[in-house]
Design an enzyme around this catalytic site. Structure first.
Site, PDB file in Angstrom:
ATOM      1  N   CYS A  13       0.856  -1.182   0.000  1.00  0.00           N
ATOM      2  CA  CYS A  13       0.000   0.000   0.000  1.00  0.00           C
ATOM      3  C   CYS A  13       0.885   1.221   0.000  1.00  0.00           C
ATOM      4  CB  CYS A  13      -0.924   0.005   1.210  1.00  0.00           C
ATOM      5  SG  CYS A  13      -2.302   1.177   1.020  1.00  0.00           S
TER       6      CYS A  13
ATOM      7  N   LYS B 186     -12.346  -4.828   2.065  1.00  0.00           N
ATOM      8  CA  LYS B 186     -11.789  -3.950   3.089  1.00  0.00           C
ATOM      9  C   LYS B 186     -12.738  -2.766   3.250  1.00  0.00           C
ATOM     10  CE  LYS B 186      -7.800  -1.189   4.360  1.00  0.00           C
ATOM     11  NZ  LYS B 186      -6.408  -0.825   4.074  1.00  0.00           N
TER      12      LYS B 186
ATOM     13  N   CYS C 169      -0.097   4.295   1.630  1.00  0.00           N
ATOM     14  CA  CYS C 169      -0.494   5.351   2.565  1.00  0.00           C
ATOM     15  C   CYS C 169       0.573   5.706   3.604  1.00  0.00           C
ATOM     16  CB  CYS C 169      -1.821   5.021   3.243  1.00  0.00           C
ATOM     17  SG  CYS C 169      -1.818   3.491   4.164  1.00  0.00           S
TER      18      CYS C 169
ATOM     19  N   CYS D 121      -3.904   6.141  -0.280  1.00  0.00           N
ATOM     20  CA  CYS D 121      -3.364   4.830  -0.655  1.00  0.00           C
ATOM     21  C   CYS D 121      -2.958   4.756  -2.128  1.00  0.00           C
ATOM     22  CB  CYS D 121      -4.387   3.740  -0.336  1.00  0.00           C
ATOM     23  SG  CYS D 121      -4.825   3.695   1.411  1.00  0.00           S
TER      24      CYS D 121
ATOM     25  N   SER E 237      -6.657  -3.108  14.443  1.00  0.00           N
ATOM     26  CA  SER E 237      -6.122  -2.408  15.611  1.00  0.00           C
ATOM     27  C   SER E 237      -7.206  -1.951  16.586  1.00  0.00           C
ATOM     28  CB  SER E 237      -5.298  -1.210  15.135  1.00  0.00           C
ATOM     29  OG  SER E 237      -6.067  -0.368  14.301  1.00  0.00           O
TER      30      SER E 237
ATOM     31  N   ARG F 144     -11.194   7.750   3.117  1.00  0.00           N
ATOM     32  CA  ARG F 144     -10.914   6.696   2.144  1.00  0.00           C
ATOM     33  C   ARG F 144     -12.198   6.119   1.529  1.00  0.00           C
ATOM     34  NH1 ARG F 144      -5.605   6.608   3.431  1.00  0.00           N
ATOM     35  NH2 ARG F 144      -4.818   5.765   5.411  1.00  0.00           N
TER      36      ARG F 144
ATOM     37  N   TYR G  77      -3.062  -8.776  16.416  1.00  0.00           N
ATOM     38  CA  TYR G  77      -2.012  -8.230  17.289  1.00  0.00           C
ATOM     39  C   TYR G  77      -1.904  -9.061  18.559  1.00  0.00           C
ATOM     40  CZ  TYR G  77      -2.610  -4.500  13.946  1.00  0.00           C
ATOM     41  OH  TYR G  77      -2.694  -3.812  12.765  1.00  0.00           O
TER      42      TYR G  77
ATOM     43  N   LYS H 209     -11.868  -7.516   6.216  1.00  0.00           N
ATOM     44  CA  LYS H 209     -11.272  -6.616   7.196  1.00  0.00           C
ATOM     45  C   LYS H 209     -12.178  -5.427   7.433  1.00  0.00           C
ATOM     46  CE  LYS H 209      -7.376  -3.534   7.610  1.00  0.00           C
ATOM     47  NZ  LYS H 209      -6.322  -2.837   6.933  1.00  0.00           N
TER      48      LYS H 209
END
Ligand code: PBG
Length: 322
Positions: A117, A192, A119, A127, A271, A214, A310, A245
């Protein structure tokens, strides 16, 4: 007569015999954030227990990942310089390219996926390549292909485009093949969504858009059939794996992707999902371990074959304890 479902919940032996889904550390992919510089292991303020790593310290995290038995990583880079066209993203000596070479040196078995990507690399934080204030789809394709090839040259096993431009999978597949990387796989961030759950990542990756949002490329959270359209197009173009996602608020999308396709499905537990659980755990409102394992299991149950999280390292330890 009473139908007695409780018979099959009587004790842990029968419960494990009838259990339909399980979590395994083989399912997890761990995100790694790499930065330029030396001797850096700096905790990411928005992602407790996750770090920015300089290349000379990568060995610590790679050996921990390997010891825990995690098989895959996804690499995100933070360059020192950003410009209009994100040129560090396809620099042979860019941060991701160097990190991939380093990880390959440190481990021959760890499967390396790279996020493709722009970004993190563009001064405007979008992006792709801008034409005025609009992201120019076709101009961006050329750059994305260049990034993918440079990652493959560095040794990436799989590239994962997260930009949501149209036609990128086909473009990238052709570029990889033409450059001799027929065996480098593509995992498409196919569905996404334009999600507020990415907030903590943008702080971690310094990738927030400097103007606008976005919404012209990432998907509207209100739509589900559109996800199938995007997924179908990407499979048609050559995606080996498709991703949904975020994960937690999009379990319905994972499920319908599973029912309507035959490629493996990756769920990205993003996240914001991580940060919410961390915050609640810190406030002693929930049992972190139980909630995390339940969340990850829900993604498996919905149909995910693998999960980017994560929590990968922590969850791998917790699974062993259960
Ligand atoms: C890059 C990218 C983003 C994430 C992964 N790759 C951010 C975005 O699209 O704004 C988000 C990951 C996360 O929130 O954990 N485009």
């Amino acid at each position: 007569m009473i139908k007695r479902g409780r018979r099959l919940r009587e004790n842990s032996s029968i419960r494990s015999l009838v259990r339909e889904n399980t979590l395994s550390k083989n399912d997890f992919i761990f995100p790694i954030f790499v930065v330029e510089g030396e001797n850096i292991k700096e905790e990411i303020s928005s992602l407790d227990g996750n770090y920015h790593w300089s290349l000379d310290r990568l060995e610590e995290i790679i050996s921990e990942i390997e010891t825990l038995g995690i098989r895959g990583v996804i690499v995100f880079g933070l360059p020192n310089v950003k410009d209009e066209c994100g040129s560090e993203s396809y620099n042979h000596n860019g941060i991701v390219q160097k990190a991939v070479r380093k990880i390959k040196e440190l481990s021959k078995d760890l499967y390396i996926i790279t996020d493709v990507c722009m970004c993190q690399y563009t001064s405007h934080g979008h992006c792709g390549i801008l034409n005025g204030t609009k992201v120019d789809n076709d101009a961006t394709l050329e750059k994305l292909a260049e990034i993918a090839v440079s990652h493959a040259k560095a040794g990436a096993d799989m590239v994962a485009p997260s930009d949501m431009m149209d036609g990128r999978i086909l473009y990238m597949r052709n570029a990889l093949d033409e450059n001799g990387f027929k065996d480098v796989a593509i995992m498409s961030y196919a569905a996404k969504y334009c999600s507020a759950f990415y907030g903590p990542f943008r702080e971690a990756a310094h990738s927030a858009p400097q103007f606008g949002d976005r919404k012209t490329y990432q998907m509207d959270p209100a739509n589900s059939r559109e996800a199938l359209k995007e997924i179908d197009m990407d499979i048609e173009e050559g995606a080996d794996i498709i991703m949904v996602k975020p994960a937690l608020s999009y379990l319905d999308i994972i499920k319908s992707a599973k029912e309507n396709t035959s490629v493996p499905i990756c769920a990205y537990s993003v996240s914001g999902e991580f940060a919410m659980v961390k915050a609640a755990a810190k406030a002693n409102l929930i049992n972190e371990k139980s909630v995390v394992l339940e969340m990850l299991l829900s993604m498996k149950r919905a149909g995910a074959d693998m999960i980017i999280t994560y929590y990968a390292l922590q969850a791998a330890k917790w699974i062993e304890e259960v």
